[in-house]
Design a protein around this motif. Structure first.
Motif, PDB file in Angstrom:
ATOM      1  N   ARG A 264       0.835  -1.213   0.000  1.00 57.81           N
ATOM      2  CA  ARG A 264       0.000   0.000   0.000  1.00 57.81           C
ATOM      3  C   ARG A 264       0.867   1.259   0.000  1.00 57.81           C
ATOM      4  N   ARG A 265       1.981   1.218   0.769  1.00 59.78           N
ATOM      5  CA  ARG A 265       2.849   2.406   0.810  1.00 59.78           C
ATOM      6  C   ARG A 265       3.601   2.595  -0.501  1.00 59.78           C
ATOM      7  N   MET A 266       3.923   1.484  -1.184  1.00 57.65           N
ATOM      8  CA  MET A 266       4.686   1.609  -2.427  1.00 57.65           C
ATOM      9  C   MET A 266       3.793   1.872  -3.625  1.00 57.65           C
ATOM     10  N   LEU A 267       2.489   1.805  -3.421  1.00 51.16           N
ATOM     11  CA  LEU A 267       1.584   1.968  -4.548  1.00 51.16           C
ATOM     12  C   LEU A 267       1.755   3.340  -5.212  1.00 51.16           C
ATOM     13  N   THR A 268       2.066   4.355  -4.406  1.00 51.37           N
ATOM     14  CA  THR A 268       2.233   5.705  -4.969  1.00 51.37           C
ATOM     15  C   THR A 268       3.675   5.983  -5.361  1.00 51.37           C
ATOM     16  N   ARG A 269       4.625   5.340  -4.705  1.00 49.33           N
ATOM     17  CA  ARG A 269       6.041   5.622  -4.975  1.00 49.33           C
ATOM     18  C   ARG A 269       6.603   4.760  -6.092  1.00 49.33           C
ATOM     19  N   ASP A 270       6.324   3.463  -6.062  1.00 47.74           N
ATOM     20  CA  ASP A 270       6.907   2.541  -7.046  1.00 47.74           C
ATOM     21  C   ASP A 270       5.865   1.493  -7.400  1.00 47.74           C
ATOM     22  N   PRO A 271       4.896   1.824  -8.240  1.00 48.89           N
ATOM     23  CA  PRO A 271       3.816   0.883  -8.566  1.00 48.89           C
ATOM     24  C   PRO A 271       4.324  -0.417  -9.188  1.00 48.89           C
ATOM     25  N   GLY A 272       5.479  -0.398  -9.852  1.00 45.58           N
ATOM     26  CA  GLY A 272       5.975  -1.599 -10.507  1.00 45.58           C
ATOM     27  C   GLY A 272       6.369  -2.702  -9.540  1.00 45.58           C
ATOM     28  N   SER A 273       6.717  -2.313  -8.295  1.00 44.12           N
ATOM     29  CA  SER A 273       7.141  -3.320  -7.313  1.00 44.12           C
ATOM     30  C   SER A 273       5.972  -3.898  -6.521  1.00 44.12           C
ATOM     31  N   VAL A 274       4.763  -3.323  -6.709  1.00 45.28           N
ATOM     32  CA  VAL A 274       3.618  -3.772  -5.923  1.00 45.28           C
ATOM     33  C   VAL A 274       3.234  -5.211  -6.271  1.00 45.28           C
ATOM     34  N   ASP A 275       3.300  -5.573  -7.544  1.00 42.40           N
ATOM     35  CA  ASP A 275       2.904  -6.925  -7.957  1.00 42.40           C
ATOM     36  C   ASP A 275       3.730  -7.995  -7.238  1.00 42.40           C
ATOM     37  N   GLU A 276       5.040  -7.748  -7.110  1.00 34.45           N
ATOM     38  CA  GLU A 276       5.906  -8.732  -6.440  1.00 34.45           C
ATOM     39  C   GLU A 276       5.510  -8.903  -4.964  1.00 34.45           C
ATOM     40  N   LEU A 277       5.212  -7.746  -4.298  1.00 34.81           N
ATOM     41  CA  LEU A 277       4.824  -7.831  -2.899  1.00 34.81           C
ATOM     42  C   LEU A 277       3.479  -8.543  -2.732  1.00 34.81           C
ATOM     43  N   LEU A 278       2.534  -8.216  -3.639  1.00 30.36           N
ATOM     44  CA  LEU A 278       1.232  -8.877  -3.564  1.00 30.36           C
ATOM     45  C   LEU A 278       1.347 -10.382  -3.815  1.00 30.36           C
ATOM     46  N   GLU A 279       2.235 -10.755  -4.716  1.00 36.12           N
ATOM     47  CA  GLU A 279       2.439 -12.186  -4.989  1.00 36.12           C
ATOM     48  C   GLU A 279       3.007 -12.888  -3.764  1.00 36.12           C
ATOM     49  N   ARG A 280       3.961 -12.256  -3.094  1.00 39.63           N
ATOM     50  CA  ARG A 280       4.520 -12.831  -1.872  1.00 39.63           C
ATOM     51  C   ARG A 280       3.466 -12.917  -0.774  1.00 39.63           C
ATOM     52  N   ALA A 281       2.621 -11.860  -0.680  1.00 36.42           N
ATOM     53  CA  ALA A 281       1.556 -11.883   0.321  1.00 36.42           C
ATOM     54  C   ALA A 281       0.559 -13.001   0.034  1.00 36.42           C
ATOM     55  N   GLN A 282       0.220 -13.190  -1.252  1.00 36.08           N
ATOM     56  CA  GLN A 282      -0.697 -14.267  -1.605  1.00 36.08           C
ATOM     57  C   GLN A 282      -0.096 -15.630  -1.271  1.00 36.08           C
ATOM     58  N   SER A 283       1.183 -15.816  -1.552  1.00 33.27           N
ATOM     59  CA  SER A 283       1.851 -17.082  -1.239  1.00 33.27           C
ATOM     60  C   SER A 283       1.843 -17.348   0.267  1.00 33.27           C
ATOM     61  N   ALA A 284       2.116 -16.290   1.045  1.00 33.44           N
ATOM     62  CA  ALA A 284       2.111 -16.458   2.501  1.00 33.44           C
ATOM     63  C   ALA A 284       0.703 -16.777   3.011  1.00 33.44           C
ATOM     64  N   ALA A 285      -0.314 -16.147   2.409  1.00 35.94           N
ATOM     65  CA  ALA A 285      -1.695 -16.426   2.820  1.00 35.94           C
ATOM     66  C   ALA A 285      -2.075 -17.864   2.486  1.00 35.94           C
ATOM     67  N   GLU A 286      -1.656 -18.364   1.328  1.00 32.49           N
ATOM     68  CA  GLU A 286      -1.946 -19.762   0.962  1.00 32.49           C
ATOM     69  C   GLU A 286      -1.260 -20.737   1.905  1.00 32.49           C
ATOM     70  N   GLN A 287      -0.022 -20.430   2.297  1.00 39.24           N
ATOM     71  CA  GLN A 287       0.681 -21.289   3.238  1.00 39.24           C
ATOM     72  C   GLN A 287      -0.005 -21.288   4.607  1.00 39.24           C
ATOM     73  N   ALA A 288      -0.451 -20.104   5.036  1.00 34.46           N
ATOM     74  CA  ALA A 288      -1.168 -20.020   6.310  1.00 34.46           C
ATOM     75  C   ALA A 288      -2.457 -20.827   6.258  1.00 34.46           C
ATOM     76  N   LEU A 289      -3.170 -20.745   5.118  1.00 35.98           N
ATOM     77  CA  LEU A 289      -4.408 -21.511   4.970  1.00 35.98           C
ATOM     78  C   LEU A 289      -4.131 -23.006   5.009  1.00 35.98           C
ATOM     79  N   ALA A 290      -3.043 -23.453   4.352  1.00 36.05           N
ATOM     80  CA  ALA A 290      -2.699 -24.877   4.367  1.00 36.05           C
ATOM     81  C   ALA A 290      -2.359 -25.348   5.781  1.00 36.05           C
ATOM     82  N   GLU A 291      -1.637 -24.515   6.524  1.00 35.05           N
ATOM     83  CA  GLU A 291      -1.285 -24.893   7.890  1.00 35.05           C
ATOM     84  C   GLU A 291      -2.512 -24.938   8.794  1.00 35.05           C
TER      85      GLU A 291
END
Length: 429
Positions: A264-291
């Motif tokens: 959210r903080r990088m959305l205004t400063r560096d929008p190109g890096s947001v996709d990578e962070l969101l992908e990592r967040a999604q991966s972490a959420a999937e791992q949490a759901l599996a656990e």
């Protein structure tokens, strides 16, 4: 024609595998029986010593001196009886001892438990010792006579041909005939060994268990112990779930929160890096759901409600790292708590098989008879299962005891290992 030949070969293979299983189980039962007879011989020797001590004390009491010896003699009686209770509990259902046995002669004379212990002492110091000696001698006789043809040429010319002192071998045919006697000893061990072990332990299981007059108080003690064990097991399970949630799922969710905040903080400063962070967040959420799914299944596996105990055990066998066969005959459902206990017992046992046994295969048998659920988990591994070795046997025993069930483990060094579990089914339609 080819199909018939294939089917015939399949039947021959199944028959060969079944015969091998019978041989392995027979040898394992004989080895376990020899171990029981040997340990029974040690308590029988102690029982003989205590029996002579009691007899000497009784004779000495005629002149008054023995009256001072009774407390020590009675304490020795209770001690050797408790040792036998512990020994028998290792090979079957647990035998509980009274909280405090009298060591004063006046109280001991009227105490039913002490009288039963004296009765057992006489039986075990005689017949129990006889069976123990036979159990120790039979393997020695079998080895001595079986290998006689190998050592006969190097012995003196007048060497005794058999272990029982009959005949003298003067030729190779006679020496080979001696080895047949060794085969006979082996057959006796395989055929009669388990029966002798049961006969040796029968007086203890009948006389050292609580009598009708003490059954109520000891039953209260037993239920108190099993309740404490159940509460302890429950607390341990809660701590395990708490650790799983804290160290696993909670950390994953914290990671998701941090990554979403950074995105959210990088959305205004560096929008190109947001996709990578969101992908990592999604991966972490999937791992949490599996656990979370793993933790929820460890509390009460959904497969039990969906497919019943038979289906759940089939799933465990399919997931086991060691090839596992399932033989289940459960015409009716058991109580949910009993099915959960049976599931976790089998799961823990198969985990031990995969981790520690070195087995090539395992079998799980489940039956309901007379309102009881019977489980047998068998493997052809190296054996030597020990409750104090961190193999999870203590947890299994506590789970079974919480339902007023019994656990019997037969695991001689060299294998095989057999778990026999008996639980009240609490059947429900």
């Amino acid at each position: 024609m080819a199909l018939q030949e294939t089917a015939a070969r399949g039947r021959i293979t199944d028959e060969g595998a079944g015969f091998k299983d019978i041989v392995v189980q027979t040898v394992g039962a004989a080895r376990s029986a020899i171990g029981q007879l040997a340990t029974g011989a040690t308590t029988a020797i102690a029982a003989l010593f205590v029996l002579l001590w009691l007899a000497l004390t009784a004779v000495a009491s005629l002149v008054g001196v023995g009256l001072l010896m009774w407390p020590a003699a009675l304490k020795a009686l209770h001690t050797v009886a408790d040792r036998e209770r512990v020994r028998l509990s290792r090979y079957g259902s647990v035998i509980f001892a009274p909280d405090a046995s009298p060591t004063r002669l006046r109280l001991a004379v009227v105490d039913p438990t002490t009288r039963r212990e004296v009765h057992w002492l006489v039986r075990h110091a005689t017949l129990g010792l006889l069976f123990g000696v036979i159990g120790l001698l039979l393997p020695l006789l079998a080895v001595r006579d079986t290998i006689f043809p190998l050592v006969w040429p190097f012995g003196p010319k007048d060497a005794t041909a058999t272990s029982i002192g009959l005949g003298v071998a003067h030729s190779w045919p006679q020496a080979v005939a001696v080895s047949l006697l060794g085969v006979g000893w082996t057959a006796i061990i395989l055929g009669l060994g388990p029966g002798m072990a049961r006969l040796q332990g029968a007086p203890g299981r009948r006389l050292l268990t609580p009598g009708a007059d003490t059954d109520l108080s000891l039953r209260v003690t037993e239920l108190t112990a099993t309740r404490a064990a159940a509460l302890d097991a429950h607390a341990t399970e809660l701590r395990r779930i708490e650790r799983s949630l804290h160290d696993g799922s909670q950390n994953r969710l914290v990671t998701v929160t941090v990554l979403l905040g950074a995105a959210r903080r990088m959305l205004t400063r560096d929008p190109g890096s947001v996709d990578e962070l969101l992908e990592r967040a999604q991966s972490a959420a999937e791992q949490a759901l599996a656990e979370l799914r793993t933790v929820s299944r460890s509390i009460l596996p959904p497969v039990l409600a969906d497919r019943g105990l038979a289906g759940a055990l089939s799933g465990l066998a399919a997931e086991c790292a060691v090839p596992c066969q399932i033989d289940v005959e459960l015409p009716e459902r058991c109580a949910a708590s009993v099915e959960a206990t049976a599931y976790f017992v089998v799961a823990e046992a198969l985990t031990n098989v995969a981790k520690h046994s070195g087995a090539s295969k395992a079998t799980v048998t489940a039956r309901t008879r007379g309102g009881r659920l019977h489980l047998i988990i068998h493997d052809d591994g190296r054996g030597g299962a020990d409750e104090e070795g961190g193999s999870g046997l203590t947890g299994i025993r506590r789970r079974v005891a919480a339902h007023d069930g019994t656990l019997r483990v037969t695991s001689p060094v060299g294998g095989p290992t057999t778990f026999e579990v008996d639980l009240p089914s609490g059947s429900s339609a």
